[in-house]
Scaffold this motif. Structure first.
Motif, mmCIF file in Angstrom:
data_model
loop_
_atom_site.group_PDB
_atom_site.id
_atom_site.type_symbol
_atom_site.label_atom_id
_atom_site.label_comp_id
_atom_site.label_asym_id
_atom_site.label_seq_id
_atom_site.Cartn_x
_atom_site.Cartn_y
_atom_site.Cartn_z
ATOM 1 N N ARG A 226 2.976 -11.174 3.430
ATOM 2 C CA ARG A 226 1.567 -11.283 3.040
ATOM 3 C C ARG A 226 1.478 -11.244 1.524
ATOM 4 O O ARG A 226 2.053 -10.371 0.878
ATOM 5 C CB ARG A 226 0.756 -10.142 3.654
ATOM 6 C CG ARG A 226 0.713 -10.189 5.171
ATOM 7 C CD ARG A 226 -0.341 -9.229 5.716
ATOM 8 N NE ARG A 226 0.029 -7.835 5.537
ATOM 9 C CZ ARG A 226 0.670 -7.111 6.463
ATOM 10 N NH1 ARG A 226 1.015 -7.656 7.627
ATOM 11 N NH2 ARG A 226 0.947 -5.837 6.226
ATOM 12 N N ARG A 227 0.742 -12.195 0.954
ATOM 13 C CA ARG A 227 0.600 -12.310 -0.495
ATOM 14 C C ARG A 227 -0.802 -11.863 -0.910
ATOM 15 O O ARG A 227 -1.770 -12.075 -0.173
ATOM 16 C CB ARG A 227 0.859 -13.752 -0.938
ATOM 17 C CG ARG A 227 2.265 -14.238 -0.586
ATOM 18 C CD ARG A 227 2.381 -15.742 -0.699
ATOM 19 N NE ARG A 227 1.485 -16.446 0.237
ATOM 20 C CZ ARG A 227 1.798 -16.698 1.507
ATOM 21 N NH1 ARG A 227 2.976 -16.315 1.994
ATOM 22 N NH2 ARG A 227 0.942 -17.342 2.282
ATOM 23 N N ALA A 228 -0.929 -11.287 -2.091
ATOM 24 C CA ALA A 228 -2.234 -10.820 -2.586
ATOM 25 C C ALA A 228 -2.243 -10.836 -4.106
ATOM 26 O O ALA A 228 -1.196 -11.046 -4.753
ATOM 27 C CB ALA A 228 -2.531 -9.418 -2.062
ATOM 28 N N ASP A 229 -3.437 -10.602 -4.671
ATOM 29 C CA ASP A 229 -3.614 -10.500 -6.124
ATOM 30 C C ASP A 229 -3.071 -11.728 -6.848
ATOM 31 O O ASP A 229 -2.345 -11.616 -7.854
ATOM 32 C CB ASP A 229 -2.939 -9.231 -6.669
ATOM 33 C CG ASP A 229 -3.465 -7.969 -6.038
ATOM 34 O OD1 ASP A 229 -4.666 -7.927 -5.718
ATOM 35 O OD2 ASP A 229 -2.671 -7.020 -5.850
ATOM 36 N N ASP A 230 -3.427 -12.899 -6.348
ATOM 37 C CA ASP A 230 -3.001 -14.158 -6.962
ATOM 38 C C ASP A 230 -1.484 -14.264 -7.078
ATOM 39 O O ASP A 230 -0.950 -14.837 -8.041
ATOM 40 C CB ASP A 230 -3.638 -14.331 -8.355
ATOM 41 C CG ASP A 230 -5.152 -14.479 -8.280
ATOM 42 O OD1 ASP A 230 -5.635 -15.075 -7.291
ATOM 43 O OD2 ASP A 230 -5.839 -13.989 -9.197
ATOM 44 N N GLY A 231 -0.799 -13.738 -6.095
ATOM 45 C CA GLY A 231 0.650 -13.900 -6.037
ATOM 46 C C GLY A 231 1.459 -12.809 -6.716
ATOM 47 O O GLY A 231 2.691 -12.827 -6.645
ATOM 48 N N ARG A 232 0.819 -11.825 -7.327
ATOM 49 C CA ARG A 232 1.602 -10.776 -7.993
ATOM 50 C C ARG A 232 2.085 -9.701 -7.021
ATOM 51 O O ARG A 232 3.001 -8.942 -7.327
ATOM 52 C CB ARG A 232 0.809 -10.125 -9.134
ATOM 53 C CG ARG A 232 -0.421 -9.388 -8.708
ATOM 54 C CD ARG A 232 -1.137 -8.755 -9.890
ATOM 55 N NE ARG A 232 -0.558 -7.468 -10.258
ATOM 56 C CZ ARG A 232 -0.842 -6.822 -11.391
ATOM 57 N NH1 ARG A 232 -1.650 -7.383 -12.290
ATOM 58 N NH2 ARG A 232 -0.319 -5.640 -11.644
ATOM 59 N N THR A 233 1.468 -9.633 -5.822
ATOM 60 C CA THR A 233 1.824 -8.614 -4.833
ATOM 61 C C THR A 233 2.307 -9.269 -3.549
ATOM 62 O O THR A 233 1.719 -10.242 -3.079
ATOM 63 C CB THR A 233 0.614 -7.708 -4.521
ATOM 64 O OG1 THR A 233 0.185 -7.081 -5.723
ATOM 65 C CG2 THR A 233 0.970 -6.655 -3.495
#
Length: 227
Positions: free
Chosen positions: A166-173
């Protein structure tokens, strides 16, 4: 004539006795005066201050890195040593590189030990863009029992236990979600290798955060070099 001579002798003896008494008194007065003029030690109180040295009230000697509390007890101000519990590395580590390889290692502590491992989440702090990572890019997921193996080596594979990423924060997490069928103990290390979908951003020094199953957040550092 005899009477006159007797009186004269009597007066002479009386005068001599008076002179002797006066002389004795004079000698005593002189001795007392001399005794009073004798030097005596100066009993004035000294401060006991030594140049460049400070002494606490109770005499406790202070050394470097110590402070004295109100009761005079010396206490250390040195910071406790920290043990590195997480590591993140990327290769190549130069800026604006696509399809780089990301290696993450995290030591399991007592708070993160689990009978069913479910999530490993890393916040890269902006030095990496993980927005294109897929489940297929998880090259290695495993456990290093006891944390004794180097690099990306594991003693137990978790590849079959990966459900999704799962990706979040525009790809930073990025979160690697697992099925919860594997246990980890304190002292084990979780190892993950993402081979593909990783892009480095601008040069600089970055901090990252990592959590295991929502446990305490551990923080580490990494560097993206100039291209």
């Amino acid at each position: 004539m005899v009477k006159i001579r007797s009186r004269w002798l009597s007066e002479r003896l009386s005068t001599d006795r008076s002179k002797r008494r006066m002389l004795a008194v004079g000698v005593m007065v002189l001795l007392v005066a001399l005794a009073g003029c004798g030097g005596s030690p100066d009993n004035s109180e000294t401060t006991g201050v030594t140049s460049g040295t400070a002494t606490p009230a109770d005499g406790v000697e202070m050394g470097p890195g110590t402070a004295t509390e109100g009761d005079g007890e010396a206490t250390s101000t040195a910071a406790p040593a920290e043990t590195e519990a997480v590591n993140l590395s990327v290769a190549p580590a130069s800026a604006n590189t696509t399809n780089a390889t990301l290696l993450v290692r995290a030591t399991v502590d007592e708070a993160s030990a689990s009978d069913g491992l479910e999530n490993v989440t890393v916040d890269t702090g902006g030095g990496l863009d993980l927005g294109n990572v897929t489940t297929a890019d998880v090259d290695t997921a495993g456990i290093d029992t006891g944390g004794v193996l180097p690099g990306n080596e594991t003693s137990e594979s978790l590849a079959a236990n990966v459900d999704e990423v799962r990706r979040a924060d525009d790809g930073r997490t990025l979160t690697i979600a697992l099925d919860g069928n594997e246990s980890v103990a304190a002292g084990d290390e979780i190892v993950a290798v993402i081979d593909g979908g990783v892009t480095t951003t601008t040069p600089g020094n970055y901090s990252f955060d990592l959590t295991i199953d929502g446990g305490p957040t551990r923080t580490g550092n990494y560097t993206v070099a100039a291209a």
